[in-house]
Scaffold this active site. Structure first.
Site, PDB file in Angstrom:
ATOM      1  N   GLU A  36       4.669  12.411 -10.263  1.00 45.67           N
ATOM      2  CA  GLU A  36       3.254  12.668  -9.974  1.00 45.67           C
ATOM      3  C   GLU A  36       3.009  13.368  -8.643  1.00 45.67           C
ATOM      4  OE1 GLU A  36       4.448   9.996 -11.447  1.00 45.67           O
ATOM      5  OE2 GLU A  36       3.260   9.725 -13.276  1.00 45.67           O
ATOM      6  N   GLU A  45       3.894   6.487 -25.728  1.00 48.09           N
ATOM      7  CA  GLU A  45       5.112   7.103 -25.162  1.00 48.09           C
ATOM      8  C   GLU A  45       5.699   8.135 -26.113  1.00 48.09           C
ATOM      9  OE1 GLU A  45       6.102   6.797 -22.175  1.00 48.09           O
ATOM     10  OE2 GLU A  45       5.281   4.885 -21.458  1.00 48.09           O
ATOM     11  N   THR A  72       0.498  15.175 -20.278  1.00 50.65           N
ATOM     12  CA  THR A  72       0.783  14.268 -19.164  1.00 50.65           C
ATOM     13  C   THR A  72       2.281  14.080 -18.943  1.00 50.65           C
ATOM     14  OG1 THR A  72       0.073  12.202 -18.131  1.00 50.65           O
ATOM     15  CG2 THR A  72       0.725  12.082 -20.453  1.00 50.65           C
ATOM     16  N   ASP A 105      -4.860   6.008 -15.769  1.00 50.31           N
ATOM     17  CA  ASP A 105      -4.634   7.360 -15.220  1.00 50.31           C
ATOM     18  C   ASP A 105      -4.882   8.556 -16.167  1.00 50.31           C
ATOM     19  OD1 ASP A 105      -2.351   6.547 -16.645  1.00 50.31           O
ATOM     20  OD2 ASP A 105      -0.958   6.723 -14.977  1.00 50.31           O
ATOM     21  N   ARG A 128       5.864  12.070 -25.014  1.00 48.77           N
ATOM     22  CA  ARG A 128       7.205  12.607 -24.779  1.00 48.77           C
ATOM     23  C   ARG A 128       7.696  13.423 -25.974  1.00 48.77           C
ATOM     24  NH1 ARG A 128      10.336   8.367 -20.804  1.00 48.77           N
ATOM     25  NH2 ARG A 128       8.549   7.101 -20.290  1.00 48.77           N
TER      26      ARG A 128
HETATM   27  C1  DMJ Z   1       5.220   9.811 -17.554  1.00 52.39           C
HETATM   28  O1  DMJ Z   1       5.692   9.327 -18.762  1.00 52.39           O
HETATM   29  C2  DMJ Z   1       3.840  10.380 -17.694  1.00 52.39           C
HETATM   30  O2  DMJ Z   1       3.578  11.236 -16.632  1.00 52.39           O
HETATM   31  C3  DMJ Z   1       2.772   9.320 -17.776  1.00 52.39           C
HETATM   32  O3  DMJ Z   1       1.485   9.864 -17.802  1.00 52.39           O
HETATM   33  C4  DMJ Z   1       2.879   8.379 -16.610  1.00 52.39           C
HETATM   34  N1  DMJ Z   1       4.204   7.873 -16.435  1.00 52.39           N
HETATM   35  C5  DMJ Z   1       5.339   8.739 -16.510  1.00 52.39           C
HETATM   36  C6  DMJ Z   1       5.779   9.319 -15.186  1.00 52.39           C
HETATM   37  O4  DMJ Z   1       5.654   8.527 -14.103  1.00 52.39           O
END
Ligand code: DMJ
Length: 458
Positions: A365, A122, A449, A249, A126
């Site tokens: 998403e 995370e 992501t 994912d 982020r």
């Molecule tokens: C985000 O922190 C990122 O997109 C991650 O890859 C998946 N979960 C959340 C959003 O849903």
């Protein structure tokens, strides 16, 4: 074994891919219901509303709790999750005063010298991703210095016998915890760590994150799938369930995107071995359309028929990697899921179309995939889809202090949560669906992501 197999594969040429993308982007986008500029301004106004709620009630903390109007810090002490995650959205939307104020806050008050265990994954997607993209957008060296400091503090996470990272690492002491991880957490690090290496000239970051990705890939089953849980000390799978949902994912996402951003041929080779297995064993053509469910990683036998808000990233990745037909079909299913109740559930059973998990976390998403499909097809239905999703999002999630997740997307009962990814991703992709040409050139960036755009400036 790995490299041998990789080198026998026929590689795409980065130049050819970028050229194809450039040609596509030159065509004019058709206008769809409503004026694009007006819709872009509406998205901006709603983002500003959410941001001002954060500023007023939670400034400098990790996140806003939008119902109680109180701040929330993940680890007791703030790591400025929302400011770092939101900064490049502020910049792209040209909220210059807010962006400058936020950048000063981060540059002068954010410290990673904290005796706390944090989630490596995370914090990487982020914070490291956010600092790097905002550095590239502003040239502010203080952001790169913070990114390098953070990268150094996260490095001990990789000190496992396999090289796959522990889930938690202490930012001050480097002590590690939690060996039970998953492919998303071991394999969604290379865009950020790799970019850090390229920008600092220090290869260690790239090497550690690449090894973690390769070690995950090397443990795929004979039919080419990965499982849901892996022990980074023993290297053994502890859950053989395979899917494209949360926990796996973005492992697939980074195989493709690390090829795009770095031209790393090993990543392309791993992608080209992995994606046929995903499409063969996880895809499920049903009377309700195309979906992706669960299967045993060793036998390929179907173990589940659920799909959800997190899986909805996959049409975007399919489109980005050139499989537009499959992307369109799966996006239709995601939108069907959204329209069941005018807000998507966290999980449905696509065989029965019954909701399995009723929360809605303001996830990006489905918007992300809509954006990619619009970009690659120029089909106005994706702008209309974006309109619908945005209107529902505003209707059900807006509060007087910002935006709130839903604890029940059927009854629309709200929940005291506004995750930083709503600011980093959901609003950004909504905006990019309608933004004026030139706001961001997808041919020149790769989104991590968490929707932080990274550029190949090296
Ligand atoms: C985000 O922190 C990122 O997109 C991650 O890859 C998946 N979960 C959340 C959003 O849903």
């Amino acid at each position: 074994m790995f490299l041998g197999r990789a080198l026998t594969l026929r590689h795409f040429s980065v130049t050819a891919t970028l050229l194809a993308l450039a040609v596509a982007s030159c065509r004019n986008l058709p206008q769809s219901g409503g004026d694009r500029a007006q819709q872009a301004n509406r998205v901006k106004a709603e983002f500003l509303h959410a941001w001002q709620g954060y500023e007023r009630y939670a400034w400098s903390h990790d996140a806003l709790r939008p119902l109680s109007k109180t701040p929330h810090d993940w680890y007791g002490k703030s790591l400025m999750m929302s400011p770092v995650d939101a900064l490049d959205t502020l910049i792209l939307m040209k909220f210059d005063a807010e962006a400058d104020k936020t950048r000063e806050l981060i540059a002068t008050r954010l410290s990673f010298d904290r005796d706390i265990y944090v989630k490596n994954f995370e914090i990487t997607i982020r914070l490291l991703g956010g600092l790097l993209s905002s550095y590239q957008l502003t040239g502010d060296n203080r952001l790169l210095a913070l990114a390098e400091d953070l990268g150094n503090r996260l490095l001990p996470a990789f000190n496992s016998p396999t090289g796959m990272p522990y889930v938690m690492v202490n930012l001050r002491t480097g002590a590690v915890r939690n060996p039970k991880s998953n492919p998303a957490e071991t394999g969604t690090l290379l865009l950020e760590f790799g970019t850090l290496s390229k920008l600092t000239g220090k290869p260690v970051f790239y090497e550690k994150a690449k090894r973690a990705l390769v070690e995950t890939y090397k443990r795929r089953s004979p039919i080419g799938l990965v499982g849901s849980a892996i022990n980074v000390e023993t290297g053994k799978w502890t859950d053989p369930d395979s899917h494209i949902s949360g926990g796996i994912d973005s492992y697939y996402e980074y195989l493709w995107k690390c090829w795009l951003l770095f031209g790393d041929k090993d990543c392309l080779a791993m992608w080209r071995v992995s994606i046929p297995a995903v499409n063969r064993y996880l895809a499920d053509e049903t009377a309700n359309g195309l979906w992706y469910g669960q299967a045993n990683m060793n036998t390929g036998a179907r173990t589940g028929t659920t799909y959800g808000a997190l899986d909805a990233f996959f049409p975007g990745l399919l489109a980005l990697s050139g499989d537009v037909k499959r992307a369109r079909d799966l996006q239709e299913s995601s939108f069907k899921m959204w329209n069941l109740y005018g807000i998507e559930p966290e999980v449905i059973d696509y065989k029965t179309m019954k909701v399995v998990a009723r929360t809605y976390h303001l996830r990006p998403e489905i918007v992300e995939s809509t954006y990619y499909l619009l970009h690659f097809t120029h089909d106005p239905q994706y702008q209309q889809m974006g309109d619908t999703i945005f209107n529902d999002f505003v209707r059900y999630c807006r509060t007087d202090a910002g935006y709130a997740a839903l604890s029940d997307m059927v009854t629309k009962e709200k929940r005291d949560e506004m995750e930083s990814f709503a600011l980093a991703e959901s609003f950004k992709y909504f905006y990019l669906l309608f933004a004026p040409p030139g706001t961001l050139d997808l041919n020149k960036v790769v989104f991590n992501t968490e929707a932080h755009p990274l550029r190949r400036t090296w």
